[in-house]
Structure formats: structure tokens, C-alpha cells
Enzyme design. Sequence first.
Site, short mmCIF file in Angstrom:
data_model
loop_
_atom_site.label_atom_id
_atom_site.label_comp_id
_atom_site.label_asym_id
_atom_site.label_seq_id
_atom_site.Cartn_x
_atom_site.Cartn_y
_atom_site.Cartn_z
N GLU A 254 -3.83 3.80 -7.13
CA GLU A 254 -3.14 2.69 -6.45
C GLU A 254 -3.73 2.37 -5.07
O GLU A 254 -3.95 1.19 -4.77
CB GLU A 254 -1.65 3.04 -6.33
CG GLU A 254 -0.83 1.86 -5.86
CD GLU A 254 0.65 2.16 -5.81
OE1 GLU A 254 1.24 2.39 -6.87
OE2 GLU A 254 1.20 2.15 -4.69
N ARG B 152 2.32 -3.95 -9.26
CA ARG B 152 1.43 -3.45 -8.19
C ARG B 152 0.11 -4.24 -8.18
O ARG B 152 -0.97 -3.66 -8.01
CB ARG B 152 1.12 -1.96 -8.37
CG ARG B 152 2.32 -1.08 -8.46
CD ARG B 152 2.98 -0.84 -7.11
NE ARG B 152 4.02 0.15 -7.23
CZ ARG B 152 5.30 -0.14 -7.50
NH1 ARG B 152 5.68 -1.40 -7.66
NH2 ARG B 152 6.20 0.81 -7.60
N SER C 271 2.54 6.86 -3.64
CA SER C 271 2.10 7.13 -5.02
C SER C 271 0.60 6.92 -5.11
O SER C 271 0.09 5.87 -4.72
CB SER C 271 2.77 6.16 -5.99
OG SER C 271 4.16 6.26 -5.87
P1 FAD Z 1 -3.10 -1.26 4.36
O1 FAD Z 1 -3.09 0.10 3.78
O2 FAD Z 1 -3.52 -1.41 5.78
O3 FAD Z 1 -4.00 -2.20 3.45
C1 FAD Z 1 -3.83 -2.20 2.06
C2 FAD Z 1 -4.76 -3.27 1.46
O4 FAD Z 1 -4.35 -4.56 1.87
C3 FAD Z 1 -6.20 -3.13 1.93
O5 FAD Z 1 -7.04 -3.54 0.86
C4 FAD Z 1 -6.31 -4.13 3.08
O6 FAD Z 1 -7.63 -4.60 3.24
C5 FAD Z 1 -5.39 -5.22 2.61
N1 FAD Z 1 -4.70 -5.94 3.70
C6 FAD Z 1 -3.90 -5.42 4.65
N2 FAD Z 1 -3.38 -6.41 5.43
C7 FAD Z 1 -3.88 -7.57 4.93
C8 FAD Z 1 -3.73 -8.94 5.30
N3 FAD Z 1 -2.94 -9.34 6.31
N4 FAD Z 1 -4.40 -9.87 4.57
C9 FAD Z 1 -5.19 -9.51 3.54
N5 FAD Z 1 -5.39 -8.24 3.16
C10 FAD Z 1 -4.72 -7.28 3.84
N6 FAD Z 1 4.14 0.85 -2.02
C11 FAD Z 1 5.01 0.26 -2.87
O7 FAD Z 1 4.69 -0.74 -3.53
N7 FAD Z 1 6.26 0.76 -3.05
C12 FAD Z 1 6.71 1.85 -2.40
O8 FAD Z 1 7.85 2.26 -2.57
C13 FAD Z 1 5.80 2.51 -1.50
N8 FAD Z 1 6.16 3.65 -0.86
C14 FAD Z 1 5.27 4.28 -0.06
C15 FAD Z 1 5.67 5.46 0.59
C16 FAD Z 1 4.80 6.14 1.43
C17 FAD Z 1 5.25 7.43 2.10
C18 FAD Z 1 3.50 5.62 1.66
C19 FAD Z 1 2.56 6.33 2.59
C20 FAD Z 1 3.09 4.45 1.02
C21 FAD Z 1 3.97 3.77 0.16
N9 FAD Z 1 3.60 2.59 -0.51
C22 FAD Z 1 4.50 1.97 -1.34
C23 FAD Z 1 2.24 2.03 -0.35
C24 FAD Z 1 2.09 1.12 0.91
O9 FAD Z 1 3.04 1.45 1.90
C25 FAD Z 1 2.24 -0.36 0.58
O10 FAD Z 1 1.30 -0.75 -0.38
C26 FAD Z 1 2.08 -1.26 1.83
O11 FAD Z 1 2.36 -2.60 1.51
C27 FAD Z 1 0.68 -1.20 2.45
O12 FAD Z 1 0.73 -1.88 3.68
P2 FAD Z 1 -0.29 -1.58 4.85
O13 FAD Z 1 -0.04 -2.58 5.94
O14 FAD Z 1 -0.25 -0.18 5.25
O15 FAD Z 1 -1.67 -1.93 4.13
P1 NAP Z 2 11.69 8.18 -9.70
O1 NAP Z 2 13.03 7.61 -9.34
O2 NAP Z 2 11.51 9.66 -9.71
O3 NAP Z 2 11.22 7.59 -11.10
C1 NAP Z 2 9.93 7.95 -11.63
C2 NAP Z 2 9.25 6.70 -12.14
O4 NAP Z 2 10.00 6.18 -13.21
C3 NAP Z 2 9.19 5.65 -11.07
O5 NAP Z 2 7.88 5.60 -10.61
C4 NAP Z 2 9.69 4.39 -11.71
O6 NAP Z 2 8.67 3.42 -11.94
C5 NAP Z 2 10.16 4.80 -13.08
N1 NAP Z 2 11.59 4.44 -13.25
C6 NAP Z 2 12.66 5.11 -12.77
N2 NAP Z 2 13.80 4.51 -13.18
C7 NAP Z 2 13.42 3.44 -13.91
C8 NAP Z 2 14.13 2.42 -14.60
N3 NAP Z 2 15.47 2.39 -14.61
N4 NAP Z 2 13.41 1.47 -15.24
C9 NAP Z 2 12.08 1.49 -15.24
N5 NAP Z 2 11.35 2.43 -14.60
C10 NAP Z 2 12.01 3.40 -13.96
O7 NAP Z 2 10.58 7.54 -8.72
P2 NAP Z 2 10.16 7.91 -7.27
O8 NAP Z 2 8.79 8.42 -7.29
O9 NAP Z 2 11.23 8.67 -6.55
O10 NAP Z 2 10.10 6.46 -6.60
C11 NAP Z 2 11.25 5.65 -6.50
C12 NAP Z 2 10.84 4.19 -6.38
O11 NAP Z 2 10.07 4.01 -5.19
C13 NAP Z 2 9.96 3.72 -7.54
O12 NAP Z 2 10.26 2.39 -7.83
C14 NAP Z 2 8.56 3.86 -7.00
O13 NAP Z 2 7.66 2.93 -7.57
C15 NAP Z 2 8.77 3.56 -5.52
N6 NAP Z 2 7.77 4.28 -4.72
C16 NAP Z 2 6.52 3.78 -4.69
C17 NAP Z 2 5.55 4.41 -3.94
C18 NAP Z 2 4.17 3.82 -3.86
O14 NAP Z 2 3.38 4.28 -3.05
N7 NAP Z 2 3.84 2.85 -4.65
C19 NAP Z 2 5.84 5.57 -3.25
C20 NAP Z 2 7.12 6.08 -3.35
C21 NAP Z 2 8.09 5.42 -4.08
P3 NAP Z 2 8.15 2.30 -10.91
O15 NAP Z 2 7.27 3.02 -9.96
O16 NAP Z 2 7.40 1.40 -11.81
O17 NAP Z 2 9.30 1.67 -10.23
#
Ligand code: FAD
Ligand code: NAP
Length: 339
Positions: free
Chosen positions: A335, A166, A239
Site C-alpha cells: 500500500e 485504496r 497497513s
Molecule cells: P504522504 O505519505 O506524504 O504521500 C503519499 C502519496 O501521496 C505520495 O505518493 C505523495 O507523493 C502523494 N502526495 C502527497 N500529497 C500530495 C498532493 N498534495 N498532491 C499530489 N500528490 C500528493 N490510510 C487509510 O486509507 N486508512 C487508514 O485507516 C489509515 N490508517 C493509518 C494509520 C497509521 C498509523 C498510519 C501511519 C497510516 C495510515 N494510513 C491509512 C495511511 C496514510 O495515513 C494515508 O494514506 C494518508 O492519506 C497519507 O497522507 P500523507 O499526507 O501522509 O501522504
Molecule cells: P479489522 O477491524 O481488524 O478488520 C480486518 C480487515 O477486515 C480490515 O482491514 C477490513 O477491511 C476488513 N473488514 C472488517 N470488517 C469488515 C466488514 N464488515 N466488511 C468488509 N470488510 C471488513 O481492521 P483494522 O486493521 O483494525 O482496521 C480497521 C479499519 O481501519 C479498516 O477499515 C482498515 O482499512 C483501516 N485502517 C487502514 C490503515 C491503512 O494504513 N490503510 C491502517 C489502519 C487501519 P478494509 O481494510 O478493506 O476496510
Amino acid sequence: MTTNWQERVSLKPYNTFGIDVLARYFAQAHDDDEVRQALAEAGARQLPVLVIGGGSNLLLTGDIDALVLHMASRGRRLLCDEGERVVVEAEAGEPWHPFVQWSLEQGLCGLENLSLIPGTVGAAPMQNVGAYGVEIKDVFAGLTALDRQTGELRDFSLEECDFGYRDSLFKREPGRWLILRVRFVLGRSLNAHLDYGPVRQRLAEQGVETVTAKAISAAICSIRREKLPDPAELGNAGSFFKNPVVTGALAERIRAQYPNVVAYPQADGQVKLAAGWLIEQAGWKGHREGDAGVHRLQSLVLVNYGQASGAQLHALAQRIQADILERFGVTLEMEPNLY
Ligand code: FAD
Ligand code: NAP
């Protein structure tokens, strides 16, 4: 003033928490020229610029005294097709999930585990988006960014982005790089990642016999729809905390007291703990303070029940962080990007 600048615009529709703050100025950039024009004009007026995509990783804690530049560029293309190996490129403003679906429609594999992540292509490299065992670094071919300090375009290779969990160079140098377009190297054969969470089980439940990239995408979409609140119905930014990576010694101390702690050993001897488990164990799941709360099913997700301010959500997050530190000796890192 450039015609497409608007003054005092509510950002409520532009952040998935649904927080109602004002941007002093707001503009959309549909192409590189509009990006340059907006930055030049803001520079001339000594206005800071906040670039946003889908607003799904933001926590806005007050009015934004800046130009908020919304990336609205579109376009996706096959750049190079060597049969097995295909390079695709998309503009920063392309919504992420439709881009993933488009790649699957081209018969390409690699992005399926990253289905249904909100936001845009241009923001994905910021935190090296990841889910279900895949991060964009695994399929990353390069990107083009504008250096806001010099006004020059620069192409970044995988190594130059310095992606981490991340994390990336772009996240560590906030405000410097404006990502314009991103390239991915995808394949025509599937290298399936199924050993993460309930993916394999869901495919079995769905009666899938031949696993394809599209089937994995559909399975992951169905899991995510069940587990995660839809921002259109309940404000959230996914998250709220990163999963902490702690020393093996600390993980052992926690396990001695909590034998069922959810922990994943890392190659370097450290241990990744599930932040959601720590928060749930500490009793925060479903907790609500006014309109700010911890989701009732997923304790890693903070939610806005309607009128919560960013400051209220931030204060709740800080209380959770302090409690987790006191109980487990673990520091939780936020995050979403705080403004
Ligand atoms: P924004 O929120 O608009 O911006 C995020 C940051 O990036 C800000 O600092 C902004 O200034 C910067 N930014 C945006 N666009 C640019 C650009 N073109 N150039 C430079 N800087 C820029 N994230 C995960 O990693 N894994 C997941 O599974 C995941 N699941 C999610 C589920 C839900 C329901 C939600 C609400 C969020 C989730 N996220 C997840 C977080 C998020 O969706 C991601 O981080 C996504 O990439 C953010 O994109 P955005 O366009 O909305 O960015
Ligand atoms: P989950 O399956 O309930 O698992 C809980 C956590 O354990 C996850 O966050 C994941 O870490 C870790 N995990 C699970 N299985 C693993 C494995 N085999 N090896 C290593 N780590 C493991 O998680 P969840 O919340 O439903 O999310 C599912 C996936 O979607 C995850 O990868 C999560 O990161 C991603 N997600 C991200 C966001 C976001 O906003 N960043 C939001 C929703 C979902 P990791 O997070 O490091 O993968």
C-alpha cells in the site's frame, strides 16, 4: 536558488516510518504561488520533484535525488451551506485528523469514521483513504489539482477521480497531478456506519445511548489507539498491504483448508480476504529482522524499531509477499508508495 530551498535535508522527521534518508533539495509550499515557483525552478534545473504531505504512506528506500516539496498550505472553510447539505473545502497541507475534528465541531457529519488517519487533506484522494466502512469517495465533492505537465489548474468531479479500493486516477498517474485543495459534501444529520469491526460494541462499552458523529469519532479513536502503533513511538506507515480481493473459487479453496479464514464477499462475486489474517496465519506476527519487523499486535503493519532502512523493510515485505503467494496462492500488493 529560491531562498526557501534547503540542500541535503534529512527526511527522517517527514516520514512516519522514521527512515533517515536525504533529500537533495527540500522546500515547503504554503500556497499555490509557492507551488508554482518551486515547480518552475525545479523544471529549469531539470530536477525531478517529489511532493509529500505527512509522509505517512511512504517507504523511502534511498536518498531522494530530487526536490522534495512538502505541502504546508493551510485553510479550511464552508463553501456552501444549504442547511442539510454543506460543502467544505480544505487546503492540501491541512493535517487530516484536525480537519475531521473541525468538521465535527461545525456540527457536520460524514467524516467521523475517518478519524485519526494520519497525513494531509491533499494526499487523502491519492488512495481514496478509507476506514471502518467509509471511504472519502462517499463524501467527496471535488478537488482542484495542478497538472504538472501543462501547468494548468483542473477541477475534478467524483467520477473523474475514478476512485477504487485504496486507489484513484491520481495514484495511477504518479507525478502528474498536484492536489491543491479538496472539497467534501457533509450533512447535518447523521447517517451512521456502525457495522464494521468493533465500532458498535465500543459505543456500548462507552455507555453511549444517543449515537452522534462525535461519539462515533471518539469510539473509533479509542479503538485505533489500542490497535495501532503510534508513529511517534514506533515507526510505521499503517497497513503495509492492501486486503487482496480474490475470485470466489480461490477463496473457497482457501476456506477448505483454513475454515476460519477472514473473508468478506463483494457485490461482484469476488471475495476480500483480510491480509492481516493471512500474514498472521503464516507465522509472521511479531517477526523481527534487525530493526525491521511485523507488529506484535497487528500483522498488517510493518514497523521500524529504530534504525531500519527502507531497503530492509522492503526486503521483509517481499519475503512476506512470496510466502503468502506460496501458501495461499494470493498476491499481496503493497500500500505505501515506494521511492
Ligand atoms: P504522504 O505519505 O506524504 O504521500 C503519499 C502519496 O501521496 C505520495 O505518493 C505523495 O507523493 C502523494 N502526495 C502527497 N500529497 C500530495 C498532493 N498534495 N498532491 C499530489 N500528490 C500528493 N490510510 C487509510 O486509507 N486508512 C487508514 O485507516 C489509515 N490508517 C493509518 C494509520 C497509521 C498509523 C498510519 C501511519 C497510516 C495510515 N494510513 C491509512 C495511511 C496514510 O495515513 C494515508 O494514506 C494518508 O492519506 C497519507 O497522507 P500523507 O499526507 O501522509 O501522504
Ligand atoms: P479489522 O477491524 O481488524 O478488520 C480486518 C480487515 O477486515 C480490515 O482491514 C477490513 O477491511 C476488513 N473488514 C472488517 N470488517 C469488515 C466488514 N464488515 N466488511 C468488509 N470488510 C471488513 O481492521 P483494522 O486493521 O483494525 O482496521 C480497521 C479499519 O481501519 C479498516 O477499515 C482498515 O482499512 C483501516 N485502517 C487502514 C490503515 C491503512 O494504513 N490503510 C491502517 C489502519 C487501519 P478494509 O481494510 O478493506 O476496510
